[in-house]
Motif scaffolding. Structure first.
Motif, PDB file in Angstrom:
ATOM      1  N   THR A 110       0.830  -1.201   0.000  1.00 45.53           N
ATOM      2  CA  THR A 110       0.000   0.000   0.000  1.00 45.53           C
ATOM      3  C   THR A 110       0.868   1.256   0.000  1.00 45.53           C
ATOM      4  OG1 THR A 110      -0.093   0.191   2.411  1.00 45.53           O
ATOM      5  CG2 THR A 110      -1.741  -1.237   1.351  1.00 45.53           C
ATOM      6  N   ARG A 111       0.269   2.347  -0.379  1.00 46.50           N
ATOM      7  CA  ARG A 111       0.956   3.634  -0.338  1.00 46.50           C
ATOM      8  C   ARG A 111       1.445   3.944   1.080  1.00 46.50           C
ATOM      9  NH1 ARG A 111       1.404   8.503  -2.964  1.00 46.50           N
ATOM     10  NH2 ARG A 111       0.374   7.634  -4.800  1.00 46.50           N
TER      11      ARG A 111
ATOM     12  N   GLN B  67      -2.166  -0.766  -8.179  1.00 48.82           N
ATOM     13  CA  GLN B  67      -2.885  -0.622  -6.923  1.00 48.82           C
ATOM     14  C   GLN B  67      -2.966  -1.956  -6.179  1.00 48.82           C
ATOM     15  OE1 GLN B  67      -3.740   2.369  -5.760  1.00 48.82           O
ATOM     16  NE2 GLN B  67      -2.856   3.233  -7.643  1.00 48.82           N
TER      17      GLN B  67
END
Length: 411
Positions: A344-345, A362
């Motif tokens: 994840t970011r 993503q």
């Protein structure tokens, strides 16, 4: 001025708008999302089939009515659009790169011939006009031309290491060329080079009146061809005041390489191999470097090379901010082929030193194999640190985190 811009790069569009220019933007369809935020500020915008096709660019200008207003300049910030933009500018009588210059800064065989004629050190090479049509094996032709193994095979004007491969010897070279033609029959024109050992570097900056006026030297952590083995692209910028002798040597070679190609005003991205006392010119482009190279030049030199690309073509001054004091570098975030991405970011942003981050794949999306080309990645992270050692450690942590999170069986 009415400027036709080829390539949806926000910084270049903004520089033109800030200068009071009318902008017609031509972009490939895959960039439509980036154009959405700009569209209401543009004079015209039109998707094109390919940056490589002059017909597509020219017809788009007809179709949106841009030609009725007259065009003052045509500029590309996309690699594939450099020569078509120059040709289109010549056709329209507009300011643009000279087509011969654009070709010398795009086609690797034409470029190397210009360098060799000017005494600029570069790898030995052989152009194969049709790699599958010769009366003898490719290995025999390259041996007769004086090339030595290992060999690098590439398109004459490719990008992102697509179609680039390394062959350790003659038999492997023959097998590789056969496979390349089978995979992409339209790419039968190939360039074979003798491989140059040693680190790979890149110099990015501005040239004015035939001299480099700003230059940032960076060193790739591994040569780009190693992306073919799944190594992520990564680089660290060297601060000019910490490496004065190295900068003097590379600036002198860059000066000679630019002069041999006739690139006197604009931006450049110059890749070179070797090290102090033995640098060899690899490739030079008359456009900004990709990935996060623009962030490196902005943070270290205070220069936005994307904006500079349009300012210099139009003969305008290039704004510059203060020089940076931190060591900056970036790394692509590696994929694990065939697995769904779980990174994840937030997991990357928590790593100390990460100051910029782009995510392309993503969470939950499948990850392709990085060996296909150097553009495949989960994303790219840029880090800033007090020293080169700290910068390298932060880049390692980004890569290690991604690989650990995405290992099969990890949750």
């Amino acid at each position: 001025m009415h400027v036709v811009l080829i390539g949806a790069r926000t910084e270049a569009v903004q520089a033109l708008l800030d200068g009071g220019h009318r902008v017609t933007l031509l972009y490939e369809g895959g960039e439509h999302a980036r154009v959405a935020a700009l569209r209401d500020r543009l004079a015209h915008a039109c998707a094109v089939d390919s940056y490589l096709v002059v017909e597509s660019l020219w017809s788009a200008l007809h179709q949106v009515g841009a030609l009725a207003e007259g065009v003052d300049a045509v500029v590309s910030v996309q690699e594939n659009g450099m020569v078509p933009a120059a040709l289109l500018g010549r056709q329209l009588g507009a300011r643009a790169l000279d087509p011969e210059l654009a070709l010398r800064c795009r086609d690797k065989a034409v470029q190397k011939a210009a360098w060799r004629a000017a005494g600029v050190p570069t790898a030995d090479w052989l152009l194969l006009p049709d790699a599958g049509a010769g009366p003898e094996p490719v290995s025999a032709a390259v041996a007769r031309a004086g090339l030595t193994a290992p060999y690098v095979v590439k398109p004459t004007a490719g990008a992102a290491t697509i179609g680039v491969a390394l062959a350790p010897d003659g038999p492997a070279l023959d097998a590789l060329v056969t496979d390349l033609i089978a995979d992409a029959p339209e790419r039968r024109r190939l360039l074979v080079e003798s491989w140059v050992a040693g680190p790979e570097w890149h110099a990015d900056g501005l040239v004015r009146d035939g001299r480099p006026t700003a230059l940032l030297l960076s060193r790739y952590r591994s040569p780009l061809i190693e992306t073919k083995q799944g190594t992520p692209t990564a680089t660290v910028a060297l601060l000019p005041d910490q490496h004065p002798e190295l900068y003097r040597e590379v600036t002198a070679l860059t000066d000679r390489a630019l002069a041999a190609l006739g690139h006197t005003d604009g931006v450049f991205h110059f890749e070179l191999f070797g090290g102090p006392g033995e640098f060899t010119a690899g490739e030079l482009a008359a456009r900004p470097g990709g990935h996060f190279i623009g962030s490196l030049t902005r943070r270290v030199l205070g220069i936005d090379v994307w904006a500079a690309a349009v300012h210099l073509l139009l003969g305008e001054p290039v704004p510059a901010g203060p020089a940076g004091t931190e060591v900056v570098g970036f790394t692509d975030i590696p994929t694990v082929a065939g697995q769904p991405n779980r990174l994840t970011r937030a997991q990357v942003e928590r790593i100390p030193g990460v100051v910029e981050l782009e995510i392309k794949i993503q969470p939950g999306a499948p990850m392709p194999d990085m060996r296909a080309n150097s553009g495949i990645r989960i994303g790219t992270a840029l880090v800033a640190a007090p020293t080169e050692q700290d910068c390298l450690a932060a880049l390692d942590q980004v890569v290690d985190t991604a690989l650990k999170v995405n290992q099969p069986g990890e949750e």
